[in-house]
Motif scaffolding. Structure first.
Motif: not given
Length: 391
Positions: A189, A191, A194-195, A349
């Protein structure tokens, strides 16, 4: 004295010849299994695969057929002492189900239940069987489907629609108590994505490639790794910029790119699928192409240890390994993620953001509403009130 008489072709010579013939399919079949498949498949089966490739059979479908056919041949020789027969008798189909879908509790009580020990040992020696326990029902059903398809292509009819087989499958699935395993244990997803992007925020060429790959694969609807690997510069086309907020005339314009996917895994023969990229993924993709000086051919390519960009495309397996490597760098457990997590993550998402399912499916190109809706159902349950009556 040298005997110049050429006798019948030896087994080793036949395997070597089939391996050379499979070289013609090296863009489709996993190269590391070429020699193994050459030993498992017959001349007729290799000829069938080459014919299907020439007829435009989808790469994913052909790859699955070759893999399943190799497994079926190995299993049949170990279980019966004979090659795979065409068409397969009903009894052999039932034997296949009994060997692969069994009850672990019953097996603990009766060692003869399920796959015989010598057959299992043979398959493990051939590295065709790795996981302990019974097969997943979906894997068994897929291999039976491949078996049925190959039987029909030979102009034969099998017993795949027999009531006894349907009943055996139904009862075996019911006895198999293991939960259905997803291709990726966790979804990628936003989050998580993004990592992963933070893990490849460096200035190296490989960082630019991986950023573009992750962003494009996710934002284009969660593309399959085979589709990402097959993407070519010729499949990209600039579109007119679009507004960040379509309802606001003062909203800033964003770059837009269309990606032609052609015939995907679920597309019909005459379909020519395409999806759109908007905003940051477009910028990342164009930056990668510019820095790597790629003007035609494969979009995502191998990069050697000295930073040289290869002409060859990444393989689907390489894309999976790239994602896992970035997961490890981001402090995530690579075992929980696979490239398919980008696909499931996109739909999850979309559900979390309240995007209607039909709209999300236009981008993901899912044909099955039931399959796509499963991600929405999970999201709705977690976000809904029904599970929060007592908190």
């Amino acid at each position: 004295m040298i005997d110049n008489h050429k006798g019948p072709e030896s087994d080793s010579q036949a395997v070597h010849r089939r391996a050379e013939e499979l070289d013609a399919l090296d863009a489709i079949l996993p190269f590391d299994r070429r020699d193994q498949l050459a030993a498992l498949l017959t001349d007729e089966e290799v000829a069938t695969l080459k014919h299907l490739a020439q007829e435009g059979m989808g790469e994913n479908t052909l790859r699955a057929l070759a893999s399943d056919l190799g497994y079926l041949e190995a299993w049949c020789r170990l279980a019966t002492g004979a090659p795979l027969p065409w068409p397969a008798p009903e009894a052999l189909l039932l034997k296949f189900v009994a060997h692969h879908l069994w009850d672990p509790v019953k097996r603990a009580e009766d060692a003869a239940h399920g796959m015989p020990a010598d057959v299992e040992a043979g398959l493990r020696t051939e590295r065709l069987l790795r996981s302990p326990g019974p097969h997943a029902p979906g894997t068994v059903q897929r291999r039976l489907t491949s078996w049925s398809i190959l039987t029909r292509w030979r102009g034969l009819s099998g017993a795949f629609g027999a009531p006894s087989l349907k009943s055996a499958l139904r009862l075996a699935v019911r006895a198999s108590k293991g939960p259905r395993q997803r291709k990726s244990k966790k979804a990628v997803t936003l989050d998580i994505l993004t990592k992963l992007l933070e893990a490849c925020a460096g200035d190296r060429l490989v960082d630019a490639r991986d950023r573009a790959l992750l962003l494009a694969a996710f934002a284009s609807g969660g593309r399959r790794r085979s589709e990402v690997a097959a993407l070519r510069v010729e499949d990209l086309a600039d579109e007119e910029p679009v507004r960040a907020n379509p309802g606001d005339e003062n909203s800033p314009p964003l770059p837009c790119l269309s990606i032609r996917l052609g015939r995907t895994k679920t597309a019909a023969a005459d379909d020519d699928e395409h999806v759109l990229l908007v905003g940051r993924p477009v910028t990342a993709l164009k930056r990668w192409l510019a820095e790597a000086q790629i003007k035609d051919g494969p979009v995502f390519r191998r990069i050697d240890q000295w930073g040289n960009v290869d002409r060859r495309a990444l393989t689907p397996q390489s894309i999976n390994l790239i994602l896992k490597a970035r997961c490890e760098q981001a402090g995530l457990d690579p075992a929980l993620f696979s490239a398919h997590g980008l696909r499931s993550g996109y739909l999850t998402e979309a559900a979390n953001r309240g995007i209607p399912l039909p709209e999300a499916m236009q981008q993901s190109l899912h044909k099955s509403v039931t399959q796509a809706a499963s991600y929405y159902n999970n999201a709705e349950r977690k976000n809904g009130r029904a599970a929060r009556l007592i908190v």
